[in-house]
Design a protein around this motif. Structure first.
Motif, PDB file in Angstrom:
ATOM      1  N   ALA A 168       0.840  -1.203   0.000  1.00  0.00           N
ATOM      2  CA  ALA A 168       0.000   0.000   0.000  1.00  0.00           C
ATOM      3  C   ALA A 168       0.875   1.252   0.000  1.00  0.00           C
ATOM      4  N   ASP A 177      -1.504   2.705  -9.528  1.00  0.00           N
ATOM      5  CA  ASP A 177      -2.752   2.059  -9.115  1.00  0.00           C
ATOM      6  C   ASP A 177      -2.571   0.575  -8.842  1.00  0.00           C
ATOM      7  N   LYS A 199      -5.336  -0.668  -5.751  1.00  0.00           N
ATOM      8  CA  LYS A 199      -5.991   0.173  -4.749  1.00  0.00           C
ATOM      9  C   LYS A 199      -7.280  -0.498  -4.256  1.00  0.00           C
ATOM     10  N   THR A 200      -7.935  -1.238  -5.130  1.00  0.00           N
ATOM     11  CA  THR A 200      -9.156  -1.961  -4.728  1.00  0.00           C
ATOM     12  C   THR A 200      -8.836  -3.023  -3.676  1.00  0.00           C
ATOM     13  N   ALA A 203      -8.533  -1.279  -0.441  1.00  0.00           N
ATOM     14  CA  ALA A 203      -9.833  -0.834   0.065  1.00  0.00           C
ATOM     15  C   ALA A 203     -10.601  -2.016   0.664  1.00  0.00           C
ATOM     16  N   LYS A 204     -10.525  -3.177  -0.003  1.00  0.00           N
ATOM     17  CA  LYS A 204     -11.222  -4.378   0.503  1.00  0.00           C
ATOM     18  C   LYS A 204     -10.653  -4.804   1.846  1.00  0.00           C
ATOM     19  N   PHE A 206      -9.152  -2.997   3.981  1.00  0.00           N
ATOM     20  CA  PHE A 206      -9.499  -1.954   4.952  1.00  0.00           C
ATOM     21  C   PHE A 206     -10.907  -2.201   5.507  1.00  0.00           C
ATOM     22  N   VAL A 207     -11.831  -2.524   4.606  1.00  0.00           N
ATOM     23  CA  VAL A 207     -13.210  -2.804   5.025  1.00  0.00           C
ATOM     24  C   VAL A 207     -13.247  -4.053   5.909  1.00  0.00           C
TER      25      VAL A 207
END
Ligand code: ADP
Length: 215
Positions: A168, A177, A199-200, A203-204, A206-207
């Motif tokens: 990251a 990206d 980046k996806t 984000a996943k 992180f969730v």
């Protein structure tokens, strides 16, 4: 009203293991106790419901008495590229820019990896690389992707045992990206592409950190 729960010996033991080694998965606790994961399930449920333990998917059980910062650090230190990487979308060096654009739409990704024979990394193309080529004068059918790609050795990569947080960090630092996950070939003849971190992906993850469920 405060309800105190009498813990069994086994539950005390689990608590001790998690205090010392958490975050740790149910599977790993079971191994340490020479029991199956299924046998432990009721104990872990009780300890979690009673608030002794907390659980994070893919990270493990941890002792709820730990400070937030320390806990977050420990969780991040358990999240590796191996567990989160996505399947790479690759094209060959002689693919035309036109076909690369079609592939990008069909595969629904923002970055394509260009590989040589045997799947070793040759280059990378992003959406903007393709847009730039598309506003040029050349015929996109005749223009090979190798002419416009960012090529080796100027490619930022990562490996499966790297921490996700390190990947990251690279995305931010180099303002890109996507990072190919690679495995150096034994004979030193290049880097085999085995995954991608985008980046996806971050984000996943992180969730997922925010969710609580059995692990
Ligand atoms: P976009 O062009 O859609 O903004 P990026 O920010 O990922 O997408 O790409 C910016 C530039 O960096 C492009 O020219 C691309 O070829 C290059 N690039 C993308 N990923 C990497 C990487 N992992 N290592 C080196 N260069 C990269």
């Amino acid at each position: 009203m405060v309800i105190t729960i009498e813990l069994t010996n086994r539950q005390e033991l689990i608590l001790k293991i998690v205090q010392e080694e958490g975050p740790i998965t149910g599977e790993q606790i079971a191994e340490k106790l020479n029991l199956t994961r299924a046998t432990l399930r009721p104990d872990l449920s009780i300890l979690t419901m009673a608030g002794y333990l907390e659980a994070r998917p893919r990270v493990g059980y941890y002792y709820s008495g730990k400070k937030g910062n320390q806990l977050l650090k420990e969780m991040l230190n358990k999240m590796t590229v191996k567990d989160y990487k996505a399947v790479p979308v690759v094209i060959k060096e002689d693919t035309s820019v036109y076909d690369a654009i079609v592939t990008m739409f069909l595969e629904d990704v923002g970055t394509l990896y260009v590989v040589k024979e045997r799947g070793t990394l040759a280059g990378i193309v992003s959406r903007k690389d393709l847009l730039k080529a598309a506003i040029g004068k050349q015929s996109l059918q005749d223009l090979p992707i190798s002419v416009i790609m960012t090529r080796m050795p100027n490619i930022i990569t990562c490996q499966i045992d790297d921490l996700l947080i390190e990947a990251a960090n690279k995305l931010i630092q180099y303002q890109i990206d996507s990072i190919p996950v690679v495995k150096p070939l034994d004979n030193g003849e290049g880097l085999e592409v085995i995954g991608r971190i985008t980046k996806t992906t971050i984000a996943k993850a992180f969730v997922e950190l925010g969710k609580e469920k059995e692990v």
